[in-house]
Motif scaffolding. Structure first.
Motif, PDB file in Angstrom:
ATOM      1  N   SER A  96       1.113  -1.032   0.270  1.00 46.83           N
ATOM      2  CA  SER A  96       0.481  -0.298   0.391  1.00 46.83           C
ATOM      3  C   SER A  96       1.024   1.527  -0.144  1.00 46.83           C
ATOM      4  O   SER A  96       1.177   2.053  -0.711  1.00 46.83           O
ATOM      5  CB  SER A  96      -0.453   0.272   1.134  1.00 46.83           C
ATOM      6  OG  SER A  96      -1.732  -0.934   1.293  1.00 46.83           O
ATOM      7  N   LEU A  97       2.144   0.712   1.176  1.00 46.46           N
ATOM      8  CA  LEU A  97       2.317   2.290   0.514  1.00 46.46           C
ATOM      9  C   LEU A  97       3.523   2.860  -0.665  1.00 46.46           C
ATOM     10  O   LEU A  97       3.584   3.821  -0.879  1.00 46.46           O
ATOM     11  CB  LEU A  97       3.913   1.665   1.480  1.00 46.46           C
ATOM     12  CG  LEU A  97       3.675   2.424   3.544  1.00 46.46           C
ATOM     13  CD1 LEU A  97       5.108   2.113   4.257  1.00 46.46           C
ATOM     14  CD2 LEU A  97       3.413   4.046   3.661  1.00 46.46           C
ATOM     15  N   VAL A  98       4.210   1.806  -1.251  1.00 45.07           N
ATOM     16  CA  VAL A  98       4.701   1.619  -1.972  1.00 45.07           C
ATOM     17  C   VAL A  98       3.490   1.996  -3.663  1.00 45.07           C
ATOM     18  O   VAL A  98       3.721   3.638  -4.085  1.00 45.07           O
ATOM     19  CB  VAL A  98       5.169   0.680  -2.992  1.00 45.07           C
ATOM     20  CG1 VAL A  98       5.670   0.565  -4.675  1.00 45.07           C
ATOM     21  CG2 VAL A  98       5.787  -0.116  -2.149  1.00 45.07           C
ATOM     22  N   THR A  99       2.528   1.912  -3.189  1.00 48.39           N
ATOM     23  CA  THR A  99       1.325   2.256  -4.385  1.00 48.39           C
ATOM     24  C   THR A  99       0.732   3.961  -4.203  1.00 48.39           C
ATOM     25  O   THR A  99       1.373   4.584  -5.047  1.00 48.39           O
ATOM     26  CB  THR A  99       0.010   1.595  -4.095  1.00 48.39           C
ATOM     27  OG1 THR A  99       0.400   0.086  -4.629  1.00 48.39           O
ATOM     28  CG2 THR A  99      -0.931   2.092  -5.144  1.00 48.39           C
ATOM     29  N   GLY A 127       2.443   9.489  -6.639  1.00 46.55           N
ATOM     30  CA  GLY A 127       2.658  10.941  -6.735  1.00 46.55           C
ATOM     31  C   GLY A 127       2.556  12.132  -6.056  1.00 46.55           C
ATOM     32  O   GLY A 127       2.880  13.496  -5.963  1.00 46.55           O
ATOM     33  N   ASP A 128       1.018  11.894  -5.366  1.00 47.26           N
ATOM     34  CA  ASP A 128       0.496  12.994  -4.510  1.00 47.26           C
ATOM     35  C   ASP A 128       0.682  13.531  -3.108  1.00 47.26           C
ATOM     36  O   ASP A 128       0.387  14.040  -2.752  1.00 47.26           O
ATOM     37  CB  ASP A 128      -1.050  12.642  -5.268  1.00 47.26           C
ATOM     38  CG  ASP A 128      -1.592  11.257  -4.453  1.00 47.26           C
ATOM     39  OD1 ASP A 128      -0.777  10.405  -4.263  1.00 47.26           O
ATOM     40  OD2 ASP A 128      -2.440  10.536  -4.563  1.00 47.26           O
ATOM     41  N   MET A 129       1.888  12.808  -3.370  1.00 44.84           N
ATOM     42  CA  MET A 129       2.185  12.725  -1.309  1.00 44.84           C
ATOM     43  C   MET A 129       2.841  13.777  -1.562  1.00 44.84           C
ATOM     44  O   MET A 129       4.285  14.234  -1.831  1.00 44.84           O
ATOM     45  CB  MET A 129       2.855  11.738  -0.654  1.00 44.84           C
ATOM     46  CG  MET A 129       1.426  10.359  -0.568  1.00 44.84           C
ATOM     47  SD  MET A 129       2.349   9.240  -0.619  1.00 44.84           S
ATOM     48  CE  MET A 129       2.726   8.970   1.408  1.00 44.84           C
ATOM     49  N   PHE A 175       8.379   6.396   2.691  1.00 44.17           N
ATOM     50  CA  PHE A 175       9.896   5.643   3.145  1.00 44.17           C
ATOM     51  C   PHE A 175      10.292   5.287   4.231  1.00 44.17           C
ATOM     52  O   PHE A 175      10.954   3.718   4.022  1.00 44.17           O
ATOM     53  CB  PHE A 175      10.966   6.056   1.810  1.00 44.17           C
ATOM     54  CG  PHE A 175      12.328   5.937   1.823  1.00 44.17           C
ATOM     55  CD1 PHE A 175      12.265   4.832   0.598  1.00 44.17           C
ATOM     56  CD2 PHE A 175      13.173   6.146   2.678  1.00 44.17           C
ATOM     57  CE1 PHE A 175      12.618   4.812   0.305  1.00 44.17           C
ATOM     58  CE2 PHE A 175      14.260   5.403   2.107  1.00 44.17           C
ATOM     59  CZ  PHE A 175      14.351   4.992   0.429  1.00 44.17           C
ATOM     60  N   GLU A 176      10.480   6.145   5.110  1.00 36.83           N
ATOM     61  CA  GLU A 176      11.028   5.308   6.579  1.00 36.83           C
ATOM     62  C   GLU A 176      10.345   4.035   6.349  1.00 36.83           C
ATOM     63  O   GLU A 176      11.069   3.066   7.667  1.00 36.83           O
ATOM     64  CB  GLU A 176      11.031   6.604   7.496  1.00 36.83           C
ATOM     65  CG  GLU A 176      12.575   7.548   7.448  1.00 36.83           C
ATOM     66  CD  GLU A 176      12.446   8.111   8.620  1.00 36.83           C
ATOM     67  OE1 GLU A 176      11.840   7.268  10.015  1.00 36.83           O
ATOM     68  OE2 GLU A 176      12.645   9.382   8.357  1.00 36.83           O
ATOM     69  N   ALA A 177       8.709   3.992   6.549  1.00 39.61           N
ATOM     70  CA  ALA A 177       7.842   3.237   7.097  1.00 39.61           C
ATOM     71  C   ALA A 177       8.235   1.642   6.575  1.00 39.61           C
ATOM     72  O   ALA A 177       7.955   0.625   7.113  1.00 39.61           O
ATOM     73  CB  ALA A 177       6.975   3.406   7.770  1.00 39.61           C
ATOM     74  N   GLY A 178       8.465   1.927   5.037  1.00 35.00           N
ATOM     75  CA  GLY A 178       9.021   0.749   3.897  1.00 35.00           C
ATOM     76  C   GLY A 178      10.031   0.257   4.300  1.00 35.00           C
ATOM     77  O   GLY A 178      10.027  -0.689   4.703  1.00 35.00           O
TER      78      GLY A 178
END
Length: 86
Positions: free
Chosen positions: A24-27, A32-34, A43-46
């Motif tokens: 979900s994070l990658v998606t 690109g709307d973050m 990215f840190e969470a990923g």
């Protein structure tokens, strides 16, 4: 103390949940709307989820190797997921 008691039962579910959260994070990041801050946090969470999943996969591989050894095999063979499909 109750989380320690319930954690062994939830390891499989936690892995699946971690993987789903990572996907979900990658998606979200690919859309690109973050904002920059949101992207950095995602990215840190990923990275944390990736490390957690890798650790669990390594532990599962060790457990499979141990099971193979217990079945009386002379040599210990690493587990390869693609061999099980054939």
């Amino acid at each position: 103390m109750p989380p320690k008691t319930s954690s062994p039962k939830k390891k499989g579910v936690d892995f699946e949940q971690s993987l789903s959260t990572l996907e979900s994070l990658v998606t979200r990041m690919e859309q690109g709307d973050m904002t920059l801050e949101e992207s950095l946090q995602a990215f840190e969470a990923g990275i944390a989820l990736t490390r957690e999943c890798q650790t669990r996969l390594a532990a599962a591989e060790q457990q499979v190797n141990k099971l193979i050894e217990q079945q009386g095999n002379i040599s210990l063979e690493p587990f390869h997921a693609d061999e099980g499909d054939a």
